[in-house]
Enzyme design. Structure first.
Site, PDB file in Angstrom:
ATOM      1  N   GLU A  44       0.866  -1.179   0.000  1.00  0.00           N
ATOM      2  CA  GLU A  44       0.000   0.000   0.000  1.00  0.00           C
ATOM      3  C   GLU A  44       0.906   1.234   0.000  1.00  0.00           C
ATOM      4  OE1 GLU A  44      -2.919   2.607   2.859  1.00  0.00           O
ATOM      5  OE2 GLU A  44      -2.807   0.448   3.247  1.00  0.00           O
ATOM      6  N   ARG A  48       0.806  10.288   0.684  1.00  0.00           N
ATOM      7  CA  ARG A  48       1.173  11.270   1.699  1.00  0.00           C
ATOM      8  C   ARG A  48       2.386  12.103   1.304  1.00  0.00           C
ATOM      9  NH1 ARG A  48       0.438   7.368   7.056  1.00  0.00           N
ATOM     10  NH2 ARG A  48      -1.710   6.721   6.599  1.00  0.00           N
ATOM     11  N   LYS A 132     -11.519  -1.684   5.788  1.00  0.00           N
ATOM     12  CA  LYS A 132     -10.366  -1.346   6.625  1.00  0.00           C
ATOM     13  C   LYS A 132     -10.884  -0.751   7.937  1.00  0.00           C
ATOM     14  CE  LYS A 132      -6.681   2.173   6.629  1.00  0.00           C
ATOM     15  NZ  LYS A 132      -5.949   3.130   5.774  1.00  0.00           N
TER      16      LYS A 132
END
Length: 216
Positions: A44, A48, A132
């Protein structure tokens, strides 16, 4: 080029999905290769930092059986951008109808974030069977996930947020947890020292973690 996967297939590829943030493309490629060599086939790569999309583009070429996902999806337009870069799936910290629709339009399987029963109801109404749980530790950890199993017995979770090598087995032992997300596979010191062998070791260790109910 990585192959196409469903979310169900992705969460079965390994017990731990590393959550990654990179400062450069070169760093991202080196870490991704080290993780893959340790048996981690699902990555993943978060948005960011500014290089996230570029790392996704390069990492997706490492092997045919690697599943490179895009993390921290918060804006609908990011879904198409990531899909074009080669992302196999998407992960969001929360759920929204706009993100859901954008991911489906882009052909990007989504693992949406939930934290409350209301979040879960919205995700289930949109057709999701795997979600999630974020931020996992801060939102109640294994105790909360255990409580969710009663009203949502068929829903499966990938808890992420604050999970460590010590706590991961407790999460993975739960009947409604299929895998966990974590950042411990890429400690800052190892990345800074370019100690790729250490990252491969941690990846191999994580790949060997047992999961509940024979998920493989």
């Amino acid at each position: 080029m990585s192959k196409h996967y469903t979310v169900d297939q992705i969460v079965r590829l390994g017990p731990v999905i590393p959550v990654l943030k990179f400062d450069s493309v070169e760093e991202g490629i080196a870490v991704s290769r080290a993780l893959y060599e340790g048996g981690v086939k699902v990555l993943e790569i978060t948005l960011r930092t500014k290089v996230g999309i570029d790392v996704i583009r390069e990492a997706s070429q490492i092997a045919d059986d690697i599943a490179v996902g895009v993390g921290t999806l918060t804006r609908p337009e990011e879904c198409e951008l990531a899909a074009r870069a080669g992302a196999t799936f998407g992960v969001s910290p929360g759920f929204s109808t706009a993100l859901d629709q954008a991911a489906k339009a882009a052909g990007l399987p989504l693992l949406p974030g939930v934290m409350t029963p209301s979040d879960i109801l919205a995700a289930v109404a949109a057709g999701y069977e795997i979600v999630k749980f974020f931020p996992a530790e801060q939102a109640g950890g294994t105790t909360m996930l255990g409580a969710f199993h009663g009203p949502f017995p068929s829903l499966r979770f990938c808890p992420t947020g604050g999970i460590t090598p010590a706590s991961a087995p407790s999460f993975l032992s739960l009947p409604n947890v299929v895998c966990v997300g974590g950042s411990w596979l890429t400690p800052r010191a190892a990345v800074a020292a370019k100690d790729w062998a250490e990252i491969t070791r941690l990846a191999r260790e994580a790949s060997g973690l047992a999961r509940a109910h024979g998920v493989s």
